[in-house]
Design an enzyme around this catalytic site. Structure first.
Site, PDB file in Angstrom:
ATOM      1  N   GLU A 124      -3.443  13.352   1.228  1.00  0.00           N
ATOM      2  CA  GLU A 124      -4.605  12.936   1.821  1.00  0.00           C
ATOM      3  C   GLU A 124      -5.388  13.947   2.305  1.00  0.00           C
ATOM      4  O   GLU A 124      -6.493  14.306   2.024  1.00  0.00           O
ATOM      5  CB  GLU A 124      -4.476  11.623   2.848  1.00  0.00           C
ATOM      6  CG  GLU A 124      -3.804  10.677   2.291  1.00  0.00           C
ATOM      7  CD  GLU A 124      -4.067   9.468   2.875  1.00  0.00           C
ATOM      8  OE1 GLU A 124      -3.863   9.229   4.162  1.00  0.00           O
ATOM      9  OE2 GLU A 124      -4.561   8.546   2.309  1.00  0.00           O
TER      10      GLU A 124
ATOM     11  N   HIS B 142       5.408   6.544   6.794  1.00  0.00           N
ATOM     12  CA  HIS B 142       5.165   6.140   5.312  1.00  0.00           C
ATOM     13  C   HIS B 142       4.572   7.384   4.641  1.00  0.00           C
ATOM     14  O   HIS B 142       4.387   8.515   5.190  1.00  0.00           O
ATOM     15  CB  HIS B 142       4.204   4.988   5.339  1.00  0.00           C
ATOM     16  CG  HIS B 142       2.855   5.548   6.036  1.00  0.00           C
ATOM     17  ND1 HIS B 142       2.581   5.484   7.475  1.00  0.00           N
ATOM     18  CD2 HIS B 142       1.712   6.075   5.380  1.00  0.00           C
ATOM     19  CE1 HIS B 142       1.311   5.811   7.436  1.00  0.00           C
ATOM     20  NE2 HIS B 142       0.818   6.217   6.342  1.00  0.00           N
TER      21      HIS B 142
ATOM     22  N   HIS C  22       2.020   8.878   1.185  1.00  0.00           N
ATOM     23  CA  HIS C  22       0.891   8.991   0.173  1.00  0.00           C
ATOM     24  C   HIS C  22       1.330   9.719  -0.982  1.00  0.00           C
ATOM     25  O   HIS C  22       1.775  10.917  -0.576  1.00  0.00           O
ATOM     26  CB  HIS C  22      -0.302   9.126   0.809  1.00  0.00           C
ATOM     27  CG  HIS C  22      -0.835   8.466   2.184  1.00  0.00           C
ATOM     28  ND1 HIS C  22      -1.686   7.037   2.129  1.00  0.00           N
ATOM     29  CD2 HIS C  22      -0.254   8.646   3.422  1.00  0.00           C
ATOM     30  CE1 HIS C  22      -1.570   6.756   3.397  1.00  0.00           C
ATOM     31  NE2 HIS C  22      -0.888   7.517   4.025  1.00  0.00           N
TER      32      HIS C  22
ATOM     33  N   THR D  83      -6.289   6.177   7.935  1.00  0.00           N
ATOM     34  CA  THR D  83      -6.701   6.719   6.472  1.00  0.00           C
ATOM     35  C   THR D  83      -6.792   5.347   5.614  1.00  0.00           C
ATOM     36  O   THR D  83      -7.145   5.541   4.449  1.00  0.00           O
ATOM     37  CB  THR D  83      -5.800   7.751   5.737  1.00  0.00           C
ATOM     38  OG1 THR D  83      -4.715   7.117   5.516  1.00  0.00           O
ATOM     39  CG2 THR D  83      -5.758   9.102   6.661  1.00  0.00           C
TER      40      THR D  83
ATOM     41  N   HIS E  10       0.918  -1.176   0.051  1.00  0.00           N
ATOM     42  CA  HIS E  10       0.096   0.080  -0.087  1.00  0.00           C
ATOM     43  C   HIS E  10       0.788   1.238  -0.081  1.00  0.00           C
ATOM     44  O   HIS E  10       0.537   2.362  -0.577  1.00  0.00           O
ATOM     45  CB  HIS E  10      -0.888   0.070   1.308  1.00  0.00           C
ATOM     46  CG  HIS E  10      -1.609  -1.417   1.415  1.00  0.00           C
ATOM     47  ND1 HIS E  10      -2.664  -1.862   0.724  1.00  0.00           N
ATOM     48  CD2 HIS E  10      -1.640  -2.200   2.574  1.00  0.00           C
ATOM     49  CE1 HIS E  10      -3.050  -2.817   0.972  1.00  0.00           C
ATOM     50  NE2 HIS E  10      -2.377  -3.355   2.163  1.00  0.00           N
TER      51      HIS E  10
ATOM     52  N   HIS F 210       3.323  10.739   6.738  1.00  0.00           N
ATOM     53  CA  HIS F 210       2.717  10.311   8.123  1.00  0.00           C
ATOM     54  C   HIS F 210       3.716   9.510   9.157  1.00  0.00           C
ATOM     55  O   HIS F 210       4.165   8.485   8.719  1.00  0.00           O
ATOM     56  CB  HIS F 210       1.503   9.414   8.019  1.00  0.00           C
ATOM     57  CG  HIS F 210       0.297   9.979   7.045  1.00  0.00           C
ATOM     58  ND1 HIS F 210      -0.664   9.357   6.481  1.00  0.00           N
ATOM     59  CD2 HIS F 210      -0.118  11.453   6.825  1.00  0.00           C
ATOM     60  CE1 HIS F 210      -1.429  10.190   5.817  1.00  0.00           C
ATOM     61  NE2 HIS F 210      -1.145  11.464   6.231  1.00  0.00           N
TER      62      HIS F 210
HETATM   63  N1  LIG Z   1      -2.311   6.353   6.951  1.00  0.00           N
HETATM   64  S1  LIG Z   1      -2.258   6.305   8.478  1.00  0.00           S
HETATM   65  O1  LIG Z   1      -3.503   6.725   8.892  1.00  0.00           O
HETATM   66  O2  LIG Z   1      -1.187   7.095   9.081  1.00  0.00           O
HETATM   67  C1  LIG Z   1      -2.362   4.724   8.912  1.00  0.00           C
HETATM   68  C2  LIG Z   1      -3.122   3.915   8.354  1.00  0.00           C
HETATM   69  C3  LIG Z   1      -3.151   2.665   8.678  1.00  0.00           C
HETATM   70  C4  LIG Z   1      -2.174   2.077   9.635  1.00  0.00           C
HETATM   71  O3  LIG Z   1      -2.002   1.063  10.163  1.00  0.00           O
HETATM   72  C5  LIG Z   1      -0.857   0.918  10.798  1.00  0.00           C
HETATM   73  N2  LIG Z   1      -0.231  -0.162  11.490  1.00  0.00           N
HETATM   74  C6  LIG Z   1       1.095  -0.144  11.876  1.00  0.00           C
HETATM   75  O4  LIG Z   1       1.836   0.866  12.034  1.00  0.00           O
HETATM   76  C7  LIG Z   1       1.601  -1.263  12.447  1.00  0.00           C
HETATM   77  C8  LIG Z   1       2.948  -1.505  12.974  1.00  0.00           C
HETATM   78  C9  LIG Z   1       3.402  -2.937  13.114  1.00  0.00           C
HETATM   79  C10 LIG Z   1       2.561  -3.611  13.835  1.00  0.00           C
HETATM   80  C11 LIG Z   1       1.222  -3.383  13.623  1.00  0.00           C
HETATM   81  C12 LIG Z   1       0.776  -2.322  13.115  1.00  0.00           C
HETATM   82  N3  LIG Z   1      -0.453   2.123  10.946  1.00  0.00           N
HETATM   83  C13 LIG Z   1      -1.220   2.838  10.262  1.00  0.00           C
HETATM   84  C14 LIG Z   1      -1.260   4.374   9.802  1.00  0.00           C
HETATM   85 ZN   LIG Z   2      -0.755   7.433   6.083  1.00  0.00          ZN
END
Ligand SMILES: NS(=O)(=O)c1ccc2oc(NC(=O)c3ccccc3)nc2c1
Ligand SMILES: [Zn+2]
Length: 261
Positions: free
Chosen positions: A106, A94, A96, A199, A64, A119
């Protein structure tokens, strides 16, 4: 299987509510930010980042986005202050982004998108034992959002873009030690903040969003390197270029966006 989601026509954001009904919830992210309607709150102090002892572990393509993970077994890299009641531990960051010349952030500001959005994902290790537990709680996560705008080359982003060829395919992971994301931040950390969600699926409504007003400037060439990644695994036949991996703005549903000064 049910958990397959993406950014295409059939598995994209408009279809996420089928497997993740919270997609139609009351505190979904991202949103369109209207600066003039944001409430300036003098009680909102500055964001404080203590990343000096952060420990990056690896960089990965999770199908993703491209994600850099951090060691989060103690409070070596935390964000605090601003709207946060506790220090939140850095877990990963990460990006987008859009397609060539298109926009890919976003959050939007008065309907305007930026080329990309970074993010930095943090979790409340004071109140919760694991990231997973925090990710399902209303005050479990704090995500710092930074817009990327194209212009001059960013002097430190090459440390990431030079590694992207090693994680071209979904499921690839390579060592990525000694990177401190503080080098990516703009000079001013003035921000907007509101209560929202992840998101991407599972879209948990567990995020205190802190969106920095000043974008970081990166070159089109640097941004183009993100588009050399693919959503698909090395063993799959098709090579679907990783781009436009952003969710569009969601309804505010009466929420207030606050502004630091
Ligand atoms: N775009 S966002 O809203 O920043 C966003 C969206 C979905 C996400 O799922 C996770 N999971 C972990 O980081 C994770 C890392 C290690 C172990 C388990 C989960 N972080 C996120 C951030
Ligand atoms: Zn994100």
């Amino acid at each position: 299987t049910g958990n397959q989601w993406g950014y295409g026509k059939d598995d994209g954001p408009s279809a996420w509510n089928i497997n993740y009904p919270v997609a139609d919830g009351d505190r979904q992210s991202p949103i369109d930010i209207l600066p003039h309607q944001a409430r300036h709150d003098p009680n909102l102090g500055p964001i404080v980042l203590n990343y000096d002892r952060c420990t990056s572990i690896n960089i990965a393509n999770n199908g993703h986005s491209v994600v850099v993970e951090f060691e989060d077994s103690d409070d070596r890299s935390v964000i605090q202050g601003g709207p946060l009641d506790n220090p939140y531990r850095l877990k990963q960051f990460h990006f987008h982004w859009g397609g060539k010349g298109c926009h890919g952030s976003e959050h939007t500001v008065e309907g305007n998108s930026y080329a990309s959005e970074l993010h930095l994902v943090h979790w409340n290790a004071v109140k919760f034992k694991t990231f997973g537990e925090a990710a399902s709680a209303p005050d479990g996560l704090a995500v710092l959002g930074i817009f990327l705008e194209t212009g001059d080359e960013h002097r430190w982003l090459h440390m990431i873009t030079d590694s992207l060829y090693t994680v071209k395919f979904k499921g690839s992971v390579t060592d990525f030690k000694g990177f401190n994301p503080k080098c990516l931040l703009p000079s001013s950390l003035h921000y907007w903040t509101y209560l929202g969600s992840l998101t991407t699926p599972p879209l948990h409504e567990s995020v205190i969003w802190i969106v920095v007003k000043e974008p970081m400037i990166v070159s089109e060439k640097q941004l183009g390197k993100f588009r050399t990644l693919v959503f698909t695994g090395e063993e799959e036949d098709e090579r679907t270029r990783m781009e436009n991996n952003f969710r569009p703005p969601q309804l505010l549903k009466g929420r207030t966006v606050r502004s630091s000064n």
